[in-house]
Design a protein around this motif. Structure first.
Motif, mmCIF file in Angstrom:
data_model
loop_
_atom_site.group_PDB
_atom_site.id
_atom_site.type_symbol
_atom_site.label_atom_id
_atom_site.label_comp_id
_atom_site.label_asym_id
_atom_site.label_seq_id
_atom_site.Cartn_x
_atom_site.Cartn_y
_atom_site.Cartn_z
ATOM 1 N N VAL A 171 15.281 -8.926 -14.350
ATOM 2 C CA VAL A 171 15.123 -8.366 -15.692
ATOM 3 C C VAL A 171 13.744 -7.733 -15.882
ATOM 4 N N GLU A 172 13.718 -6.409 -15.954
ATOM 5 C CA GLU A 172 12.467 -5.715 -16.265
ATOM 6 C C GLU A 172 12.210 -5.850 -17.767
ATOM 7 N N TRP A 173 10.960 -6.068 -18.127
ATOM 8 C CA TRP A 173 10.542 -6.245 -19.526
ATOM 9 C C TRP A 173 11.167 -7.481 -20.170
ATOM 10 N N LEU B 53 4.722 0.222 -17.101
ATOM 11 C CA LEU B 53 5.543 1.352 -16.637
ATOM 12 C C LEU B 53 4.915 1.920 -15.373
ATOM 13 N N GLY B 54 5.726 2.129 -14.363
ATOM 14 C CA GLY B 54 5.209 2.698 -13.125
ATOM 15 C C GLY B 54 4.542 1.694 -12.202
ATOM 16 N N ALA B 55 4.619 0.419 -12.560
ATOM 17 C CA ALA B 55 4.013 -0.608 -11.696
ATOM 18 C C ALA B 55 4.749 -0.693 -10.358
ATOM 19 N N GLY B 56 6.071 -0.594 -10.423
ATOM 20 C CA GLY B 56 6.852 -0.675 -9.187
ATOM 21 C C GLY B 56 7.994 -1.678 -9.267
ATOM 22 N N LYS B 57 8.387 -2.064 -10.474
ATOM 23 C CA LYS B 57 9.448 -3.057 -10.654
ATOM 24 C C LYS B 57 10.773 -2.556 -10.068
ATOM 25 N N THR B 58 11.139 -1.334 -10.451
ATOM 26 C CA THR B 58 12.405 -0.779 -9.956
ATOM 27 C C THR B 58 12.344 -0.564 -8.444
ATOM 28 N N THR B 59 11.182 -0.149 -7.967
ATOM 29 C CA THR B 59 11.006 0.058 -6.515
ATOM 30 C C THR B 59 11.243 -1.254 -5.764
ATOM 31 N N LEU B 60 10.717 -2.342 -6.305
ATOM 32 C CA LEU B 60 10.908 -3.640 -5.653
ATOM 33 C C LEU B 60 12.387 -4.034 -5.644
ATOM 34 N N ASP C 239 -3.940 3.883 -6.561
ATOM 35 C CA ASP C 239 -2.884 4.901 -6.638
ATOM 36 C C ASP C 239 -1.610 4.427 -5.951
ATOM 37 N N SER C 240 -1.760 3.886 -4.759
ATOM 38 C CA SER C 240 -0.561 3.462 -4.029
ATOM 39 C C SER C 240 -0.663 1.996 -3.621
ATOM 40 N N GLU C 241 -1.518 1.263 -4.319
ATOM 41 C CA GLU C 241 -1.701 -0.151 -4.003
ATOM 42 C C GLU C 241 -1.184 -1.015 -5.150
ATOM 43 N N ARG C 242 -0.450 -2.059 -4.785
ATOM 44 C CA ARG C 242 0.093 -2.958 -5.798
ATOM 45 C C ARG C 242 -0.150 -4.406 -5.401
ATOM 46 N N GLN C 243 -0.486 -5.224 -6.418
ATOM 47 C CA GLN C 243 -0.618 -6.672 -6.234
ATOM 48 C C GLN C 243 0.649 -7.294 -6.800
ATOM 49 N N GLU D 253 6.342 -0.072 1.673
ATOM 50 C CA GLU D 253 5.928 -1.480 1.829
ATOM 51 C C GLU D 253 6.472 -2.348 0.696
ATOM 52 N N THR D 254 6.509 -1.797 -0.490
ATOM 53 C CA THR D 254 7.050 -2.569 -1.627
ATOM 54 C C THR D 254 8.546 -2.801 -1.436
ATOM 55 N N ILE D 255 9.251 -1.786 -0.958
ATOM 56 C CA ILE D 255 10.691 -1.956 -0.709
ATOM 57 C C ILE D 255 10.912 -3.001 0.386
ATOM 58 N N HIS E 296 0.811 -1.224 0.000
ATOM 59 C CA HIS E 296 0.000 0.000 0.000
ATOM 60 C C HIS E 296 0.838 1.265 0.000
ATOM 61 N N SER E 297 2.132 1.110 -0.188
ATOM 62 C CA SER E 297 3.029 2.272 -0.259
ATOM 63 C C SER E 297 4.348 1.833 -0.864
ATOM 64 N N VAL E 298 5.125 2.817 -1.291
ATOM 65 C CA VAL E 298 6.468 2.541 -1.814
ATOM 66 C C VAL E 298 7.287 1.816 -0.748
HETATM 67 P P1 ADP Z 1 8.592 0.473 -12.920
HETATM 68 O O1 ADP Z 1 10.028 0.108 -12.697
HETATM 69 O O2 ADP Z 1 7.674 -0.713 -12.858
HETATM 70 O O3 ADP Z 1 8.368 1.288 -14.174
HETATM 71 P P2 ADP Z 1 8.939 2.267 -10.666
HETATM 72 O O4 ADP Z 1 9.295 1.420 -9.500
HETATM 73 O O5 ADP Z 1 10.013 3.025 -11.349
HETATM 74 O O6 ADP Z 1 8.101 1.381 -11.715
HETATM 75 O O7 ADP Z 1 7.837 3.331 -10.253
HETATM 76 C C1 ADP Z 1 6.729 3.017 -9.449
HETATM 77 C C2 ADP Z 1 5.930 4.285 -9.250
HETATM 78 O O8 ADP Z 1 4.726 3.999 -8.541
HETATM 79 C C3 ADP Z 1 6.684 5.320 -8.424
HETATM 80 O O9 ADP Z 1 6.368 6.597 -8.910
HETATM 81 C C4 ADP Z 1 6.116 5.119 -7.026
HETATM 82 O O10 ADP Z 1 6.163 6.304 -6.265
HETATM 83 C C5 ADP Z 1 4.685 4.738 -7.329
HETATM 84 N N1 ADP Z 1 4.046 3.893 -6.299
HETATM 85 C C6 ADP Z 1 2.903 4.182 -5.636
HETATM 86 N N2 ADP Z 1 2.545 3.211 -4.806
HETATM 87 C C7 ADP Z 1 3.494 2.238 -4.915
HETATM 88 C C8 ADP Z 1 3.659 0.973 -4.289
HETATM 89 N N3 ADP Z 1 2.800 0.478 -3.398
HETATM 90 N N4 ADP Z 1 4.735 0.247 -4.662
HETATM 91 C C9 ADP Z 1 5.607 0.709 -5.590
HETATM 92 N N5 ADP Z 1 5.498 1.899 -6.215
HETATM 93 C C10 ADP Z 1 4.443 2.667 -5.878
#
Ligand code: ADP
Ligand code: MG
Length: 144
Positions: A111-113, A38-45, A135-139, A14-16, A10-12
């Protein structure tokens, strides 16, 4: 693939944190495909996964969109974070030398993509799929 685990965040942060925990599931020699828009959260993970391996601090993990391959060395593994978003042909893919990276002792590839290329899917050890469910939720689904 026989193991499937699902998580929601439910947040960045939490994903980290999930990435830190997931790092315990991986070991050297593996190549994992990270699926998601794009923007799913792959890099964040991957920020969390790199921290889990003590290979990099989260703020030092940035998207390899333009550089294509980032390398983070930890005490036990070397994490290669690869982004194939801009790679269009098998020939371009070859220039990255993914087979050589896999052959390096202690290497793990994220590997993204990766799903763009059948050869990457076939050789992968598993995948992590991330879907934006709010908005800030990811499965987040891990399959091995
Ligand atoms: P990707 O690598 O899949 O393109 P990024 O990790 O670069 O995605 O970006 C994820 C975006 O989604 C960021 O802008 C981040 O702030 C936003 N975001 C919002 N909620 C979450 C969440 N729960 N987990 C990961 N990212 C989130
Ligand atoms: Mg990314």
């Amino acid at each position: 693939m026989s193991v499937k685990r699902e998580f929601s965040t439910h947040s960045v942060e939490e994903t980290i944190e999930l990435g830190r925990e997931l790092s315990a599931m991986f070991h050297s020699g593996q190549m994992i495909v990270l699926r998601g828009d794009l923007g799913a959260g792959k890099t964040t993970l991957v920020k969390g996964i790199a921290e889990g391996f003590r290979a990099a601090a989260e703020e030092d993990v940035t998207s390899p969109t333009f550089t294509l391959v980032h390398e983070y060395s930890g005490p036990e593994v070397t994490l290669f974070h690869i982004d194939l978003y801009r790679i269009e042909t098998e020939r371009e893919l070859m220039t990255l030398g993914i087979d050589d990276l896999r052959a390096e002792p202690g290497s793990i590839l994220m590997v993204e993509w990766g799903e763009k290329f059948a050869g990457i899917i076939e050789q992968s050890s598993g995948e992590i799929a991330i879907q934006k469910t709010g908005d800030s939720e990811r499965q987040i689904t891990v399959r091995f």
